[in-house]
Design an enzyme around this catalytic site. Structure first.
Site, mmCIF file in Angstrom:
data_model
loop_
_atom_site.group_PDB
_atom_site.id
_atom_site.type_symbol
_atom_site.label_atom_id
_atom_site.label_comp_id
_atom_site.label_asym_id
_atom_site.label_seq_id
_atom_site.Cartn_x
_atom_site.Cartn_y
_atom_site.Cartn_z
ATOM 1 N N LYS A 185 31.713 44.145 42.368
ATOM 2 C CA LYS A 185 32.010 45.514 41.916
ATOM 3 C C LYS A 185 32.685 45.429 40.554
ATOM 4 C CE LYS A 185 35.373 48.310 42.355
ATOM 5 N NZ LYS A 185 35.280 48.843 40.979
ATOM 6 N N GLU A 259 43.574 37.434 38.978
ATOM 7 C CA GLU A 259 43.667 37.203 37.524
ATOM 8 C C GLU A 259 44.199 38.498 36.924
ATOM 9 O OE1 GLU A 259 43.026 34.419 35.926
ATOM 10 O OE2 GLU A 259 42.217 33.291 37.612
ATOM 11 N N CYS A 293 43.692 40.302 28.200
ATOM 12 C CA CYS A 293 44.833 39.914 29.040
ATOM 13 C C CYS A 293 45.663 38.813 28.403
ATOM 14 C CB CYS A 293 44.329 39.478 30.399
ATOM 15 S SG CYS A 293 43.097 38.171 30.277
ATOM 16 N N GLU A 392 52.763 45.447 29.262
ATOM 17 C CA GLU A 392 51.487 45.189 28.604
ATOM 18 C C GLU A 392 51.001 46.499 27.976
ATOM 19 O OE1 GLU A 392 48.407 44.425 31.510
ATOM 20 O OE2 GLU A 392 47.612 42.785 30.298
#
Ligand code: NAD
Length: 490
Positions: A185, A259, A293, A392
């Site tokens: 997905k 992750e 990331c 972030e």
């Protein structure tokens, strides 16, 4: 700006394309134009169940898990070859749905994952130790044996929007190489490159049910990660969602590989050559508009070099062309959606409230009235405790933090809930390596690290950046169980 019109595509379940059982379609936008470029079905719970059932049958009864690695490599090699032939088309899809600049799409978004897939088939798989001997314990009556590494089972692969093709292949290649069957997905923002993988699998002769692809968002992801028919979840996304996925998978004791996000430090020691440093610092801000990331977004610079470095960054940011990502001259494209842009803008506002200063950017570009663009932005006067140093952005924003000495740099770098990447710059590589060893992160590049992503090096993080690793033999190992077989010594 041009946008690629695409036909509506369906779900890929048990080797067949289907419109699914629902009535809701998910529009796919080009983030640079805001145009709807395609629609995909929103997978219903029944669609997800059908995909898992197909993967379950293909694992329990199908040929894939019991094939010899060399037989699997043949089909995977055919998939890699077909992807290579469709590279130009994948680049256009990536620009259209992810908003990548043409150079990034061609190199890191599409070229690198195809190279890594080929590496998995040609280097990793043939030499991987699927079996290892275990010696007896002489004098204690303990027999000898072997350890076999067997495919883990049905794997649910769930990915983020920023590098869709790379993230999908970073999971799919090792999962299939291991002999797992899969339900993939992709992010609801970027489903189109994932669907190409279904077409390629079909054309390469992957047995039906081995790869299934569903489109959708939270509901489909939650169903997959709670599903009793799934043995392993590999997830790439935010740590907030990663935490939920971990808990959802725990109900049925799945293996969960995560992750997640990062706030990586780029440490510039007092003997560093700023000419060499500048490119890396800019890349940390503008690459994919900051939506990476492992980008080095916390710029930690020795106090003696601070003013010089800031002047150089500010002087260069003015030359960054922001706009149509399909134009080869464009250096920075849009953010993925308006909601993401507003999240970044609100974090920028918090930085100003906390007393940091914007040295460059901070606004929407005046010359662009469509698309989710933001100026490249640099903060100075930043303390590492501020939100802009801890959270972030996932937008084109760098923060500069001065430090006194190497110990101070390491302390600031490690003062983060994340632990994904890092960078160290020094004229003395040994000194840089000493600092690198002290960082609590999964990856550190020393003096630029020599370029792109190495397929033989593990990718992944410490702390809230995740659990487990991707790429090469490290990625493959995540999709395998160890089984010990033992018999008496003759
Ligand atoms: P996200 O966490 O919002 O979504 C990721 C995926 O999870 C999507 O496919 C989404 O549909 C699905 N999802 C949402 N809720 C779910 C639930 N409850 N259960 C199961 N699935 C669910 O992330 P995003 O906004 O797409 O991506 C940005 C984040 O991804 C950033 O934090 C970035 O750092 C991270 N990221 C990490 C890596 C890495 O390798 N470490 C790589 C790329 C991106």
């Amino acid at each position: 700006m041009t946008s690629t019109p695409l036909a509506t595509r369906g779900l890929y379940i048990d080797g067949a394309w289907t419109e699914g059982q629902g009535t809701t379609a998910v529009p796919v936008l080009n983030p640079a134009t805001e145009d709807v470029i395609a629609e995909v079905p929103e997978a219903t719970p029944a669609d997800v169940d059908a995909a898992v059932a197909a993967a379950r049958r293909a694992f329990d009864d199908g040929p894939w898990p019991t094939m010899k690695p060399a037989e699997r490599a043949k089909i995977l090699g055919a998939m890699a070859e077909k992807l290579t032939r469709r590279r130009a088309e994948l680049v256009e899809l990536n620009i259209a749905e992810a908003g990548s600049t043409r150079m990034l799409a061609d190199f890191l978004q599409v070229g690198t994952p195809i190279d890594h897939f080929v590496d998995m088939v040609e280097r990793v798989l043939p030499q991987f130790p699927f079996q290892a001997p275990v010696p007896p314990v002489i004098g204690h009556g303990i027999g000898q044996g072997i350890v076999t590494r067997e495919p883990y089972g049905v794997a649910a692969l769930i990915t983020a929007f920023n590098f869709p093709f790379l993230l999908n292949l970073a999971k799919l290649a090792p999962a299939l190489a291991a002999g797992c069957t899969v339900v993939l997905k992709s992010s609801p923002y970027t489903p189109l490159e994932a669907l190409v993988l279904g077409e390629v699998a079909e054309a390469a002769g992957l047995p039906p049910g081995t790869l299934n692809i569903v489109t959708g968002d939270v509901a489909a992801g939650e169903r997959l990660t709670r599903h009793p028919g799934v043995d392993l979840v590999s997830f790439t996304g935010s740590d907030a969602v990663g935490r939920k996925v971990y808990a959802q998978g725990a109900e049925s004791m799945k293996k969960v590989v995560l992750e997640l996000g990062g706030k990586s430090a780029n440490i510039i020691l007092d003997d560093a050559n700023l000419d060499a440093v500048l490119e890396s610092v800019l890349a940390g801000i503008i690459t994919h508009a900051g939506q990476g990331c492992a980008l080095l977004t916390r710029i930690l610079v020795h106090e003696s070099l601070h003013d010089d470095l800031v002047a150089r960054i500010v002087g260069t940011l003015g030359f960054i062309s922001v706009g149509d990502p399909s134009d080869p001259a464009t250096m920075m494209g849009p953010l993925i959606r308006d909601v993401q842009r507003r999240r970044v803008e609100s974090l920028i506002a918090s930085g100003v409230e906390d007393g940091a200063q914007i040295a460059f950017g901070g606004k929407r570009p005046a010359h662009l009235d469509r698309g989710f663009f933001l100026e490249p932005t640099l903060f100075v006067g930043v303390d590492n405790s501020m939100r802009i140093a801890q959270e972030e952005f996932f937008g084109p924003v760098g923060v500069v933090i001065p430090f006194r000495d190497d110990d101070d740099a390491v302390r600031i770098a490690n003062d983060s809930r994340y632990g994904l990447g890092g960078g160290v710059w020094s004229a003395d590589p040994q000194r840089a390596a000493t600092v690198a060893h002290r960082l609590r992160t999964g990856m550190v590049v020393i003096n630029g690290g020599g370029g792109g992503l190495n397929p033989a090096a593990p990718f992944g993080g410490y702390k809230n950046s995740g659990i487990g690793r991707e790429f090469g033999e490290y990625g493959l190992s995540e999709y395998l169980q160890h089984k010990a077989l033992q018999w008496p010594v003759k």
